[in-house]
Design an enzyme around this catalytic site. Structure first.
Site, PDB file in Angstrom:
ATOM      1  N   ASP A 146       4.910 -36.556 -53.324  1.00 53.36           N
ATOM      2  CA  ASP A 146       5.349 -35.065 -53.859  1.00 53.36           C
ATOM      3  C   ASP A 146       4.404 -34.834 -54.119  1.00 53.36           C
ATOM      4  O   ASP A 146       3.397 -34.114 -53.826  1.00 53.36           O
ATOM      5  CB  ASP A 146       6.556 -35.911 -54.838  1.00 53.36           C
ATOM      6  CG  ASP A 146       7.652 -34.771 -55.430  1.00 53.36           C
ATOM      7  OD1 ASP A 146       7.204 -33.226 -55.851  1.00 53.36           O
ATOM      8  OD2 ASP A 146       8.736 -35.396 -55.648  1.00 53.36           O
ATOM      9  N   HIS A 219       7.268 -30.799 -60.598  1.00 52.30           N
ATOM     10  CA  HIS A 219       8.193 -32.539 -59.727  1.00 52.30           C
ATOM     11  C   HIS A 219       7.689 -32.903 -59.367  1.00 52.30           C
ATOM     12  O   HIS A 219       8.481 -33.850 -58.953  1.00 52.30           O
ATOM     13  CB  HIS A 219       8.684 -30.940 -58.729  1.00 52.30           C
ATOM     14  CG  HIS A 219       9.537 -31.862 -57.438  1.00 52.30           C
ATOM     15  ND1 HIS A 219       9.545 -33.115 -56.490  1.00 52.30           N
ATOM     16  CD2 HIS A 219      10.799 -31.394 -57.145  1.00 52.30           C
ATOM     17  CE1 HIS A 219      10.590 -32.941 -55.838  1.00 52.30           C
ATOM     18  NE2 HIS A 219      11.468 -32.015 -55.671  1.00 52.30           N
ATOM     19  N   SER A 549      16.091 -33.779 -54.507  1.00 53.83           N
ATOM     20  CA  SER A 549      15.022 -33.823 -55.116  1.00 53.83           C
ATOM     21  C   SER A 549      15.277 -35.343 -56.188  1.00 53.83           C
ATOM     22  O   SER A 549      14.756 -36.531 -56.586  1.00 53.83           O
ATOM     23  CB  SER A 549      14.215 -33.484 -55.126  1.00 53.83           C
ATOM     24  OG  SER A 549      13.532 -32.936 -53.809  1.00 53.83           O
TER      25      SER A 549
END
Length: 769
Positions: A146, A219, A549
């Protein structure tokens, strides 16, 4: 959608519990574990009590004494469940579960409050005890590909964890704003990969992002903490979703591989990260990738995932955020677990109250100076701009003189939702109502706006505009209601969640399942605000965001729990357990809903259904697959020898004397793809074979069949499968008879095997080309 910097973000989790002991120590450990007693909840089929017992408590007592002469009941239950609790060894529990009338023998669950809501929503209730006891030396390692990690997050606190697993080969790499000593017993590894990125876009600007594993986006921290974050009390975003946060597998170790940067995620970096993750001995890979759809031998993610799968690593990927359009899926390889997104039973209501007395429900995570306690002037952005797309509140399009001191209605589209609020604020607006258009329908995603703002669905937006454009002096205010739970129906399939059919291999139904992916609270980066906008100077420890996600790491963490409980299960067996126990209807019997249509969702939307990890722990039967099965799958696609080698990384050639068929591929779901030009005037018959492996107690399973359309008939032979021992295999044939009357219309059905204790369900999808 899931990140505010428009990255193609990947979530990638690796997981597999390996004992790192010598053979002698391993044998001693097994002996100790076999003799160690833990608490189990025994669920009894009270209606099946033998007539020889006068009272059910006598039956319970007799059942317990038949497997243990010393175990005593802690409690007997009459109302919440029928059964009792006791302390047993694993072997005693296995023997007890094999007895007639025993529905299940489940490990005791630990209950606690949660912020993320998903553990409770999924039935885990904070159950760290689904992991084997730490004395077993079996530590699952989740690898996350990520945007990196914020190591200071409380979600990576290593309190209570033992030494780093001895089989761990990874490293904690130093770089910009990141030292090699910053990892711990929770965050055991952190690497970054940027060579491919820099070769294409030039050197990374270290004044804007860290050339290191550090997460400047948020994220990566969010996904890693969702999958395996530690328990954190008092977590919230500005007081929203307040409570105790925890990842799906809070005892798992986390290893982070930073592959995504401001300019995107490059396949060369991704493959390098997968390569290193396999070498490091991570146990689960999960990739939240988007991008173009291509054949598997051209897809770097699919190729890397194949290598990981071969090493026993479960690979979990997001389905993509291109829904609700059909054929919008990413990551459709059958060796990848493809995860779509659903909602929780939690919401963050913020109402639009109009001057005509009408109120409309919206959602918001705004926290700041409140609006004045009165109705305020209201203006439509399209009437406060000279730009042709002024209604979208794009940067620089609003006229301050027409916006100042007012609440502005903006239409959704083109730019980030939070950016529209920033545009309104910069122009002098006091608040914003963000209205969905037809593209987004009634789907509502909450945002931590920079000014008082709420988002409303298309129907409400149209009604609000009608008032706004017809009243000479329109007024409005926004009322923020905080956090509400118990929202029904839930879950519903998120509109943004990508949908089938599978555009690469229509005979493989995708997505595989859905999991929570809307308004998910998890850890966040300390270098960026909750909106991700440069003008957002706020800093938070936790953030609430949405997307597939977010659903992907839920499944990755749940897979880690299953692997810890069943270390000998293959990735295919774990995926099968999650798929065949997923649910497709609410407790009242109604079918799962799709927020995009307001109607029942289909297997092209939800796959096998919504994950149910407690049921997946004891699925009864699984559809298993070996490396040879996957190679046969590639042969059935008529790939050339070189194409197959690209995926399989070996000198392999299909057997010219063997007939390979996609219909014999042992997948836990069925996709019947019909060529309209070849459909006979009467009907066409398709035959699929499947093999089930018993991973539970002996039992006899009977099949039940349902089909949505009489023109798409389903039959199964044999209709009964009896299993007498663990890992016994039984094969059946499913026959699909499709009438020409059904041409051009997608239809759905279900095949379910049940032994009255467990149900092993598979969706069936009929589609046309």
């Amino acid at each position: 959608m899931t990140t505010l910097k428009s990255l193609v973000i990947f979530l990638f989790l690796l997981f597999l519990g390996f004992c790192h002991l010598s053979l002698a120590a391993l044998e001693n450990s097994r002996t100790l574990n076999q003799n160690k007693r833990t608490t189990y909840i025994v669920h009894m089929a009270k209606f099946r009590m033998p007539a020889t017992f006068q009272h059910h408590s006598h039956w319970y007592d007799s059942s317990l004494k038949s497997v243990s002469g010393s175990a005593e009941m802690l409690y007997t239950y009459d109302n919440a469940i029928h059964g009792f609790s006791t302390r047993l060894t694993p072997e005693e529990a296995r023997l007890l579960e094999s007895q007639p009338g025993i529905l299940s023998v489940m490990p005791e669950l630990k209950y606690e409050l949660h912020t993320t809501r998903t553990p409770q929503f999924l039935g885990l209730y904070g159950n760290a005890d689904m992991f084997p006891d730490s004395a077993s030396k079996s530590d699952v390692i989740i690898g996350v590909l990520d945007t990196g990690v914020w190591p200071e997050s409380k979600s990576f606190d290593d309190t209570g964890l033992g030494p780093v697993p001895s089989n761990w080969k990874g490293a904690c790499e130093a770089g910009t704003n990141f030292s090699s000593s910053i990892c711990n017993r929770k965050l055991i590894g952190a690497r970054y990969f940027s060579r491919g990125y820099e070769a294409t876009l030039g050197p990374i600007d270290e004044s804007k992002e860290s050339k290191s594993p550090r997460d400047d986006d948020g994220h990566g921290t969010h996904t890693a903490s969702t999958a395996g974050g530690s328990i954190v009390e008092g977590a919230s975003l500005f007081g929203y979703a307040n409570g105790t946060a925890r990842g799906m597998a809070p005892r798992a170790r986390v290893a982070v591989y930073k592959v995504c940067w401001i300019g995107g995620c490059f396949s060369s970096d991704i493959l390098a990260a997968i390569d290193k993750a396999i070498e490091d001995n991570v146990n689960v890979l999960s990739m939240s990738l988007g991008g173009s759809i291509s054949d598997y031998y051209r897809d770097s993610v699919a190729i890397g995932a194949f290598a990981a799968m071969e090493k026993g690593i479960l690979v979990s990927c997001s389905a993509g955020n291109a829904g609700p359009s059909s054929f919008s899926l990413s990551n459709v390889a059958p060796w990848i677990t493809t995860v779509g997104a659903g909602t929780l039973d939690r919401d963050f209501p913020a109402f639009v109250s109009l001057g005509n007395g009408q109120n409309y429900s919206g959602v918001s995570l705004f926290k700041g100076n409140p609006l004045p306690g009165k109705l305020l002037p209201f203006v439509y952005a399209g009437n406060a701009s000279n730009a042709t797309n002024g209604n979208l509140c794009m940067t620089g399009t609003l006229i301050p003189e027409k916006v100042s001191g007012k609440i502005v209605l903006c239409d959704r589209g083109m730019s980030a939702r939070v950016l529209k609020g920033a545009v309104v604020k910069e122009a002098g607006g006091l608040g914003m109502v963000l209205a969905n258009t037809q593209a987004n329908g009634e789907e509502l995603v909450a945002d931590a706006h920079l000014l008082p703002a709420t988002a409303v669905g298309q129907k409400s937006g149209d009604a609000i505009k009608k008032y706004l454009l017809s009243d000479a002096n329109p007024t409005v205010t926004i009322l923020f209601e905080g956090t509400k739970v118990g929202i029904e129906p839930s879950p519903v399939v998120a509109a943004f969640s990508s949908r089938g059919p599978n555009s690469i291999t229509p005979e493989i139904l995708k997505p595989d399942m859905i999991a929570p992916g809307v308004n998910i609270l998890a850890g966040w980066s300390g270098s960026v605000g909750p909106t991700g906008l440069a003008v957002d100077t706020r800093r938070v420890g936790f953030n609430i965001i949405s997307g597939t996600s977010m659903s992907c790491p839920h499944v990755s963490g749940l897979a880690a729990l299953l692997k810890a409980a069943h270390p000998d299960w293959s990735p295919a067996a774990i995926k099968s357990a999650l798929m065949t126990t997923a649910y497709v209807q609410y407790k009242g019997g109604e079918k799962l809903q799709d927020v995009a249509t307001g109607k029942a969702s289909t297997p092209f939307d939800h796959g096998a259904g919504h994950v149910d990890p407690v049921s997946a722990l004891n699925p009864g039967l699984v559809y298993d697959l070996t490396i040879d099965d996957y190679l046969g799958f590639l042969c059935a696609l008529n790939y050339t020898e070189s194409e197959i080698k690209s995926v399989a990384r070996r000198n392999f050639a299909c057997d010219a004397s063997k007939k390979y068929s996609l219909t014999d591929f042992n997948y836990p779901s069925f996709a019947v793809n019909i060529d309209t030009t070849q459909l006979a005037s009467g009907s066409t018959v398709f035959k699929y074979t499947r093999t089930l492996t018993n991973v539970g107690s002996p039992g006899t399973y009977k099949v039940s069949i349902s089909s949505q359309s009489p023109a798409a008939k389903i039959s199964v032979e044999p209709a009964v499968l009896s299993f007498t021992q663990m890992y016994e295999k039984k094969t059946y044939t499913a026959t699909f008879t499709v009438s020409s009357m059904a041409a051009g219309t997608n239809s759905f059905g279900r095949i379910e095997w049940s032994d009255e204790k467990r149900a092993v369900g598979s969706p069936v999808a009929f589609s046309w080309n």
